[in-house]
Design a protein around this motif. Structure first.
Motif, PDB file in Angstrom:
ATOM      1  N   TYR A 150      -4.210  12.544  -2.564  1.00 15.00           N
ATOM      2  CA  TYR A 150      -3.792  11.197  -2.655  1.00 15.00           C
ATOM      3  C   TYR A 150      -4.844  10.298  -2.063  1.00 15.00           C
ATOM      4  O   TYR A 150      -5.529  10.544  -1.106  1.00 15.00           O
ATOM      5  CB  TYR A 150      -2.395  11.422  -1.219  1.00 15.00           C
ATOM      6  CG  TYR A 150      -1.231  12.106  -2.208  1.00 15.00           C
ATOM      7  CD1 TYR A 150      -0.355  11.525  -2.172  1.00 15.00           C
ATOM      8  CD2 TYR A 150      -1.270  13.401  -1.981  1.00 15.00           C
ATOM      9  CE1 TYR A 150       1.017  12.245  -3.028  1.00 15.00           C
ATOM     10  CE2 TYR A 150      -0.187  14.033  -2.327  1.00 15.00           C
ATOM     11  CZ  TYR A 150       0.868  13.334  -2.668  1.00 15.00           C
ATOM     12  OH  TYR A 150       2.252  14.103  -3.214  1.00 15.00           O
ATOM     13  N   THR A 151      -4.663   9.237  -2.542  1.00 17.17           N
ATOM     14  CA  THR A 151      -5.501   7.892  -2.350  1.00 17.17           C
ATOM     15  C   THR A 151      -4.523   6.822  -1.982  1.00 17.17           C
ATOM     16  O   THR A 151      -3.489   6.492  -2.832  1.00 17.17           O
ATOM     17  CB  THR A 151      -6.621   7.611  -3.443  1.00 17.17           C
ATOM     18  OG1 THR A 151      -7.004   8.912  -3.965  1.00 17.17           O
ATOM     19  CG2 THR A 151      -7.449   6.684  -3.438  1.00 17.17           C
ATOM     20  N   LYS A 152      -5.177   6.075  -1.083  1.00 18.50           N
ATOM     21  CA  LYS A 152      -4.433   4.745  -0.712  1.00 18.50           C
ATOM     22  C   LYS A 152      -4.833   3.605  -1.698  1.00 18.50           C
ATOM     23  O   LYS A 152      -5.718   3.453  -2.111  1.00 18.50           O
ATOM     24  CB  LYS A 152      -4.964   4.426   0.737  1.00 18.50           C
ATOM     25  CG  LYS A 152      -4.201   3.081   1.314  1.00 18.50           C
ATOM     26  CD  LYS A 152      -4.870   2.712   2.378  1.00 18.50           C
ATOM     27  CE  LYS A 152      -3.963   1.524   3.135  1.00 18.50           C
ATOM     28  NZ  LYS A 152      -4.534   1.023   4.622  1.00 18.50           N
TER      29      LYS A 152
ATOM     30  N   LEU B  99       0.227   5.844  -0.900  1.00 22.81           N
ATOM     31  CA  LEU B  99      -0.588   6.969  -1.233  1.00 22.81           C
ATOM     32  C   LEU B  99      -0.218   7.439  -2.645  1.00 22.81           C
ATOM     33  O   LEU B  99       1.003   7.918  -2.833  1.00 22.81           O
ATOM     34  CB  LEU B  99      -0.507   8.173  -0.189  1.00 22.81           C
ATOM     35  CG  LEU B  99      -0.750   7.654   1.151  1.00 22.81           C
ATOM     36  CD1 LEU B  99      -0.668   8.930   2.135  1.00 22.81           C
ATOM     37  CD2 LEU B  99      -2.511   7.234   1.539  1.00 22.81           C
ATOM     38  N   LYS B 100      -1.276   7.234  -3.470  1.00 22.37           N
ATOM     39  CA  LYS B 100      -0.910   7.768  -5.058  1.00 22.37           C
ATOM     40  C   LYS B 100      -1.392   8.896  -5.178  1.00 22.37           C
ATOM     41  O   LYS B 100      -2.654   9.266  -4.941  1.00 22.37           O
ATOM     42  CB  LYS B 100      -1.299   6.740  -6.007  1.00 22.37           C
ATOM     43  CG  LYS B 100      -0.912   6.683  -7.277  1.00 22.37           C
ATOM     44  CD  LYS B 100      -1.581   5.934  -8.320  1.00 22.37           C
ATOM     45  CE  LYS B 100      -3.161   6.646  -8.393  1.00 22.37           C
ATOM     46  NZ  LYS B 100      -2.977   8.108  -9.287  1.00 22.37           N
ATOM     47  N   SER B 101      -0.774   9.711  -5.856  1.00 24.54           N
ATOM     48  CA  SER B 101      -0.992  11.316  -6.447  1.00 24.54           C
ATOM     49  C   SER B 101      -2.231  10.982  -7.245  1.00 24.54           C
ATOM     50  O   SER B 101      -2.162  10.085  -7.998  1.00 24.54           O
ATOM     51  CB  SER B 101      -0.211  12.145  -6.698  1.00 24.54           C
ATOM     52  OG  SER B 101       0.557  11.800  -7.726  1.00 24.54           O
TER      53      SER B 101
ATOM     54  N   TYR C  68       0.891  -0.970   0.039  1.00 25.19           N
ATOM     55  CA  TYR C  68      -0.108   0.066  -0.079  1.00 25.19           C
ATOM     56  C   TYR C  68       0.675   1.091   0.006  1.00 25.19           C
ATOM     57  O   TYR C  68       2.018   1.265   0.790  1.00 25.19           O
ATOM     58  CB  TYR C  68      -1.022  -0.008   1.284  1.00 25.19           C
ATOM     59  CG  TYR C  68      -2.097  -0.968   1.170  1.00 25.19           C
ATOM     60  CD1 TYR C  68      -3.231  -0.560   0.193  1.00 25.19           C
ATOM     61  CD2 TYR C  68      -2.058  -2.089   1.746  1.00 25.19           C
ATOM     62  CE1 TYR C  68      -4.413  -1.430   0.071  1.00 25.19           C
ATOM     63  CE2 TYR C  68      -3.231  -2.772   1.762  1.00 25.19           C
ATOM     64  CZ  TYR C  68      -4.312  -2.503   0.891  1.00 25.19           C
ATOM     65  OH  TYR C  68      -5.550  -3.485   0.561  1.00 25.19           O
TER      66      TYR C  68
ATOM     67  N   ARG D 131       3.646   8.379  -2.162  1.00 24.59           N
ATOM     68  CA  ARG D 131       4.123   8.654  -0.978  1.00 24.59           C
ATOM     69  C   ARG D 131       3.881   7.394   0.299  1.00 24.59           C
ATOM     70  O   ARG D 131       2.677   6.866   0.305  1.00 24.59           O
ATOM     71  CB  ARG D 131       3.242   9.965  -0.346  1.00 24.59           C
ATOM     72  CG  ARG D 131       3.331  10.318   1.042  1.00 24.59           C
ATOM     73  CD  ARG D 131       2.675  11.577   1.442  1.00 24.59           C
ATOM     74  NE  ARG D 131       2.995  12.757   0.698  1.00 24.59           N
ATOM     75  CZ  ARG D 131       2.418  13.921   0.790  1.00 24.59           C
ATOM     76  NH1 ARG D 131       1.221  14.003   1.614  1.00 24.59           N
ATOM     77  NH2 ARG D 131       2.691  14.760   0.144  1.00 24.59           N
TER      78      ARG D 131
ATOM     79  N   TYR E 290       3.469   6.047   4.077  1.00 24.06           N
ATOM     80  CA  TYR E 290       2.989   6.722   5.535  1.00 24.06           C
ATOM     81  C   TYR E 290       3.315   5.958   6.456  1.00 24.06           C
ATOM     82  O   TYR E 290       3.780   4.826   6.532  1.00 24.06           O
ATOM     83  CB  TYR E 290       1.299   7.132   5.159  1.00 24.06           C
ATOM     84  CG  TYR E 290       0.624   5.734   4.731  1.00 24.06           C
ATOM     85  CD1 TYR E 290       0.146   4.870   5.656  1.00 24.06           C
ATOM     86  CD2 TYR E 290       0.702   5.160   3.563  1.00 24.06           C
ATOM     87  CE1 TYR E 290      -0.384   3.615   5.550  1.00 24.06           C
ATOM     88  CE2 TYR E 290       0.146   3.818   3.151  1.00 24.06           C
ATOM     89  CZ  TYR E 290      -0.453   3.213   4.137  1.00 24.06           C
ATOM     90  OH  TYR E 290      -1.127   2.129   3.959  1.00 24.06           O
TER      91      TYR E 290
END
Length: 285
Positions: free
Chosen positions: A120-122, A104-106, A102, A179, A181
């Motif tokens: 950003y979405t997981k 976080l994708k922009s 997993y 990103r 996390y």
């Protein structure tokens, strides 16, 4: 070092990751006590004695072997995600198994767009031979990803200059920020960077990369992104024509994908025994 059938891959875990996994198992199966995890403890704040670390490593390895050898535990999504296993991991037509997990994708990232804000979405990120795919969950249908980034000759992954937790995934058509996390996000970002470089820099490919993007020719017998009219595109107009399409259609692979949940419904079945015997975990020293 993990293995299933002829697939092998590496995962990097800390002791705290294993403790978190055990907590997830207890929440999912309260009171069943399928596996016991009682590692050696120390009263020292930073334990560095070699004999202590070696003993704890053996205890963790033994625990993880018991986890992968239990069909009921392997059917749990958090367990499979711990070992970086998703719906497309063992599809024969997709080549080597790359890193999964997993991030976080922009949003957006297309060269033609001018977004003022980045959302950003997981997403569950999967590295494959000719593309990088992202899903909402690790067990989503392998033929229905949320999106795909093609690996063309301009493909590269770089550390983000704006945040040490981020990576930039760049192609001729897109720039996507990934990103990490949670705890140790910077360390895990470096692990992903190493995984990208190792997977796309050292693994033999199905076919050579092409000089234009984003529509390299399909690899025979593999899962590849395509868009309407792709067969009529030429290197000169492929990027311009493809830019008008906001999404890709995914051609399904023809091979059967190993379903980890299917083995948990029949106790004592020969297929279950073979599946369990094929799974392995061993620590790397």
């Amino acid at each position: 070092l993990c293995g299933f059938k002829h697939f092998s891959w590496h995962i990097r875990v800390r002791f705290s990751d294993v403790v978190r996994l055990h907590s997830e198992i207890q929440k999912a199966l309260p009171g069943e006590g399928l596996v016991v995890f009682s590692p050696t403890k120390s009263w020292r704040f930073h334990e560095t004695r070699p004999e202590f670390l070696e003993k704890r490593e053996e205890e963790v390895a033994a625990y993880l072997r018991r986890v992968v050898g239990n069909a009921k535990l392997w059917a749990l999504r958090p367990v499979r995600e711990f070992f970086e296993v998703g719906s497309s991991s063992f599809a024969e037509d997709l080549g080597f198994k790359g890193k999964e997990g997993y991030v976080l994708k922009s949003s957006g990232g297309y060269r033609t767009s001018r977004a003022l804000f980045t959302h950003y979405t997981k997403r569950w990120l999967v590295l494959k031979d000719s593309y990088v795919a992202y899903y909402e969950h690790s067990d989503d249908d392998q033929g229905d990803p949320k999106g795909v980034v093609l690996v063309d000759r301009s493909f590269k992954v770089l550390p983000s200059p704006r945040d040490p937790r981020e990576l930039m995934l760049c192609t001729e058509r897109r720039k996507v920020y990934l990103r990490l996390y949670g705890n140790n996000a910077h360390r895990r970002a470096l692990e992903w960077l190493d995984a990208f470089k190792d997977f796309y820099g050292s693994k033999p490919r199905t076919q050579p990369l092409v000089d234009y993007a984003p529509l390299p020719p399909p690899h025979p017998g593999t899962l590849v992104p395509s868009c309407p009219g792709a067969d009529r595109l030429t290197p000169a107009n492929s990027s311009q024509s493809a830019a008008s399409h906001s999404s890709y259609d995914i051609q399904r692979a023809t091979s059967q994908v190993w379903d980890p949940t299917a083995t948990s419904s029949v106790e004592g079945d020969e297929e279950t025994a073979r599946s369990l015997a094929n799974r392995s975990f061993a620590p790397l020293r």
